[in-house]
Design an enzyme around this catalytic site. Structure first.
Site, mmCIF file in Angstrom:
data_model
loop_
_atom_site.group_PDB
_atom_site.id
_atom_site.type_symbol
_atom_site.label_atom_id
_atom_site.label_comp_id
_atom_site.label_asym_id
_atom_site.label_seq_id
_atom_site.Cartn_x
_atom_site.Cartn_y
_atom_site.Cartn_z
ATOM 1 N N SER A 152 -1.686 -14.928 4.051
ATOM 2 C CA SER A 152 -2.812 -14.395 3.301
ATOM 3 C C SER A 152 -2.787 -14.954 1.887
ATOM 4 O O SER A 152 -1.707 -15.114 1.291
ATOM 5 C CB SER A 152 -2.721 -12.856 3.260
ATOM 6 O OG SER A 152 -3.805 -12.291 2.571
ATOM 7 N N TYR A 170 0.863 -1.184 0.000
ATOM 8 C CA TYR A 170 0.000 0.000 0.000
ATOM 9 C C TYR A 170 0.894 1.226 0.000
ATOM 10 O O TYR A 170 1.375 1.671 1.028
ATOM 11 C CB TYR A 170 -0.920 0.029 1.227
ATOM 12 C CG TYR A 170 -1.754 -1.209 1.455
ATOM 13 C CD1 TYR A 170 -2.010 -2.122 0.432
ATOM 14 C CD2 TYR A 170 -2.292 -1.476 2.714
ATOM 15 C CE1 TYR A 170 -2.777 -3.256 0.661
ATOM 16 C CE2 TYR A 170 -3.060 -2.597 2.946
ATOM 17 C CZ TYR A 170 -3.298 -3.491 1.921
ATOM 18 O OH TYR A 170 -4.054 -4.617 2.165
ATOM 19 N N SER A 210 -16.329 -4.478 -2.541
ATOM 20 C CA SER A 210 -16.088 -3.156 -3.157
ATOM 21 C C SER A 210 -17.337 -2.277 -3.177
ATOM 22 O O SER A 210 -17.559 -1.492 -4.102
ATOM 23 C CB SER A 210 -15.541 -3.333 -4.578
ATOM 24 O OG SER A 210 -14.236 -3.876 -4.541
ATOM 25 N N TYR A 234 -11.117 -10.245 3.833
ATOM 26 C CA TYR A 234 -11.017 -8.988 3.082
ATOM 27 C C TYR A 234 -12.086 -8.981 2.001
ATOM 28 O O TYR A 234 -12.706 -9.998 1.709
ATOM 29 C CB TYR A 234 -9.613 -8.741 2.529
ATOM 30 C CG TYR A 234 -9.093 -9.678 1.466
ATOM 31 C CD1 TYR A 234 -9.571 -9.626 0.163
ATOM 32 C CD2 TYR A 234 -8.068 -10.584 1.755
ATOM 33 C CE1 TYR A 234 -9.068 -10.463 -0.827
ATOM 34 C CE2 TYR A 234 -7.566 -11.417 0.784
ATOM 35 C CZ TYR A 234 -8.070 -11.352 -0.508
ATOM 36 O OH TYR A 234 -7.568 -12.186 -1.489
ATOM 37 N N PHE A 235 -12.321 -7.805 1.423
ATOM 38 C CA PHE A 235 -13.458 -7.559 0.527
ATOM 39 C C PHE A 235 -14.789 -7.906 1.206
ATOM 40 O O PHE A 235 -15.669 -8.510 0.588
ATOM 41 C CB PHE A 235 -13.337 -8.338 -0.784
ATOM 42 C CG PHE A 235 -12.254 -7.864 -1.705
ATOM 43 C CD1 PHE A 235 -11.955 -6.519 -1.833
ATOM 44 C CD2 PHE A 235 -11.532 -8.776 -2.453
ATOM 45 C CE1 PHE A 235 -10.954 -6.081 -2.691
ATOM 46 C CE2 PHE A 235 -10.528 -8.355 -3.314
ATOM 47 C CZ PHE A 235 -10.239 -7.003 -3.434
ATOM 48 N N PRO A 236 -14.977 -7.547 2.484
ATOM 49 C CA PRO A 236 -16.218 -7.932 3.167
ATOM 50 C C PRO A 236 -17.466 -7.311 2.544
ATOM 51 O O PRO A 236 -18.552 -7.895 2.634
ATOM 52 C CB PRO A 236 -16.000 -7.438 4.595
ATOM 53 C CG PRO A 236 -15.018 -6.317 4.467
ATOM 54 C CD PRO A 236 -14.095 -6.743 3.361
ATOM 55 N N LEU A 237 -17.318 -6.149 1.918
ATOM 56 C CA LEU A 237 -18.472 -5.484 1.300
ATOM 57 C C LEU A 237 -18.412 -5.548 -0.226
ATOM 58 O O LEU A 237 -19.161 -4.846 -0.905
ATOM 59 C CB LEU A 237 -18.568 -4.032 1.779
ATOM 60 C CG LEU A 237 -18.861 -3.874 3.274
ATOM 61 C CD1 LEU A 237 -18.807 -2.408 3.692
ATOM 62 C CD2 LEU A 237 -20.221 -4.478 3.645
ATOM 63 N N GLN A 268 -5.693 -14.577 6.416
ATOM 64 C CA GLN A 268 -6.516 -13.530 5.809
ATOM 65 C C GLN A 268 -6.825 -13.921 4.372
ATOM 66 O O GLN A 268 -5.936 -14.318 3.615
ATOM 67 C CB GLN A 268 -5.801 -12.170 5.834
ATOM 68 C CG GLN A 268 -6.710 -11.030 5.371
ATOM 69 C CD GLN A 268 -6.106 -9.645 5.566
ATOM 70 O OE1 GLN A 268 -6.239 -8.793 4.704
ATOM 71 N NE2 GLN A 268 -5.463 -9.423 6.705
ATOM 72 N N LYS A 311 -26.094 0.270 -2.006
ATOM 73 C CA LYS A 311 -26.132 1.602 -2.615
ATOM 74 C C LYS A 311 -26.006 1.572 -4.143
ATOM 75 O O LYS A 311 -26.093 2.610 -4.785
ATOM 76 C CB LYS A 311 -25.026 2.464 -2.016
ATOM 77 C CG LYS A 311 -25.243 2.728 -0.525
ATOM 78 C CD LYS A 311 -24.120 3.539 0.091
ATOM 79 C CE LYS A 311 -24.374 3.763 1.576
ATOM 80 N NZ LYS A 311 -23.269 4.511 2.227
#
Length: 311
Positions: A157, A59, A210, A205-208, A177, A216
């Site tokens: 991960s 990152y 993107s 990870y990516f719980p939502l 992970q 929405k």
């Protein structure tokens, strides 16, 4: 008072709601990031009782760790924060390759320590597997660093089950992970049984997905938004997926929260998952994610969500 959760076999106790910090200094992942807002969201998280911050070398690269290190240094209470970071990405000229060799992982840990301005890292993950290094040898290097006090817990991960088993040959892996959300529950069959047996925690990870699982998105989403979520579903499934997500709205409205809070709360009902690390780009998103902790799903609601999004 929020009950903190133990990560794997380690002595790390974390708030169930953490912060995924790839948008803190992750200029290679997001455009137009506000670094001041990134640092402030870490301050906001810590001020609000969150103690679990998840970052990685890639990152930035390295910049997310630097900004988080500045925040920790400014606050002066290192012991109040559980920092997870990751390494494996090696920059070779214009290319990025994965390297799990003991030499490179050792170098990666020392680099992260310097950028984070700390004497120890609470949880260090091998971010991605490489093709060459035996995974027990890779973990052996991290175990030596743990014995030296440089790291407190070991994670991997994006490993396959077989790679995980080799990595955990001597029982040294504390956390796994991987991708997991209501649209991709494959980890439940592929990984959860082994993780539970070995007392290894799973952090998704990516719980939502993107943002797709926030409720929405609309049927007439623009092409840019659509491209972002098509990694999780087939294009022809887009409309039917939106319909399934809408089934969560009555549950959310009855509790006075958003669909995203219902989704995140459901993950915390999985025995393998002690904590989640939803991402955030600003303090308001951190505070919104934190509302998840107040959502109490009934057994009937948990069952309904399980049926809406079968594994």
């Amino acid at each position: 008072m929020t009950e903190f959760k133990r990560l794997g076999k380690s002595d790390l106790l974390v708030h169930p709601i953490g912060v995924g910090a790839n948008a803190v200094g992750g200029h290679n992942l997001y455009g137009n990031l506000d670094e001041a807002a990134g640092k402030q969201l870490i301050h906001t998280a810590l001020d609000s009782g969150i103690n679990f911050i998840d970052t990685a070398f890639i990152y930035g690269p390295g910049h997310s760790e630097r900004l988080i290190g500045e925040v920790i240094s400014e606050r002066g209470k290192r012991e109040d924060v559980i920092i997870a970071t990751k390494g494996a990405h090696k920059i070779v000229g214009q290319d990025i390759v994965m390297d799990n060799s003991p030499e490179y992982l050792t170098e990666s840990v020392h680099g992260s320590l310097e950028r984070l301005q700390t004497d120890y890292i609470d949880l260090f993950y091998i971010h991605f597997p490489d093709e060459a290094t035996p995974k027990d040898e890779a973990i052996g290097a991290l175990k030596r660093l743990k014995d030296e006090g440089k790291i407190r817990a070991i994670g991997v991960s994006n490993f396959s089950l077989e790679q995980l088993k080799q990595a955990n040959l001597h029982g040294d892996v504390d956390v796994f992970q991987g991708e997991y959300n209501l649209l991709n529950r494959s980890a439940e069959q592929q990984l959860f049984p082994y993780l539970m047996e070995q007392h290894i925690s799973f952090i998704p990870y990516f719980p939502l997905a993107s943002g797709l699982l926030t409720g929405k998105y609309t049927r007439d989403a623009d092409k840019k938004d659509l491209r972002r979520v098509l990694r999780f579903i087939k294009e022809e499934e887009y409309s039917s997926t939106l319909e399934k997500i809408e089934l969560l709205r009555p549950i959310a409205e009855a509790k006075g929260v958003e669909i995203s809070h219902i989704v995140l709360a459901w993950y915390l009902t999985r025995e393998a998952i002690p904590a989640i690390i939803p991402g955030a780009k600003n303090s308001n998103q951190v505070l919104s994610n934190l509302k998840t902790i107040d959502v109490q799903l009934t057994a009937d609601e948990i069952s309904k969500i399980d049926q809406f999004f079968p594994a």
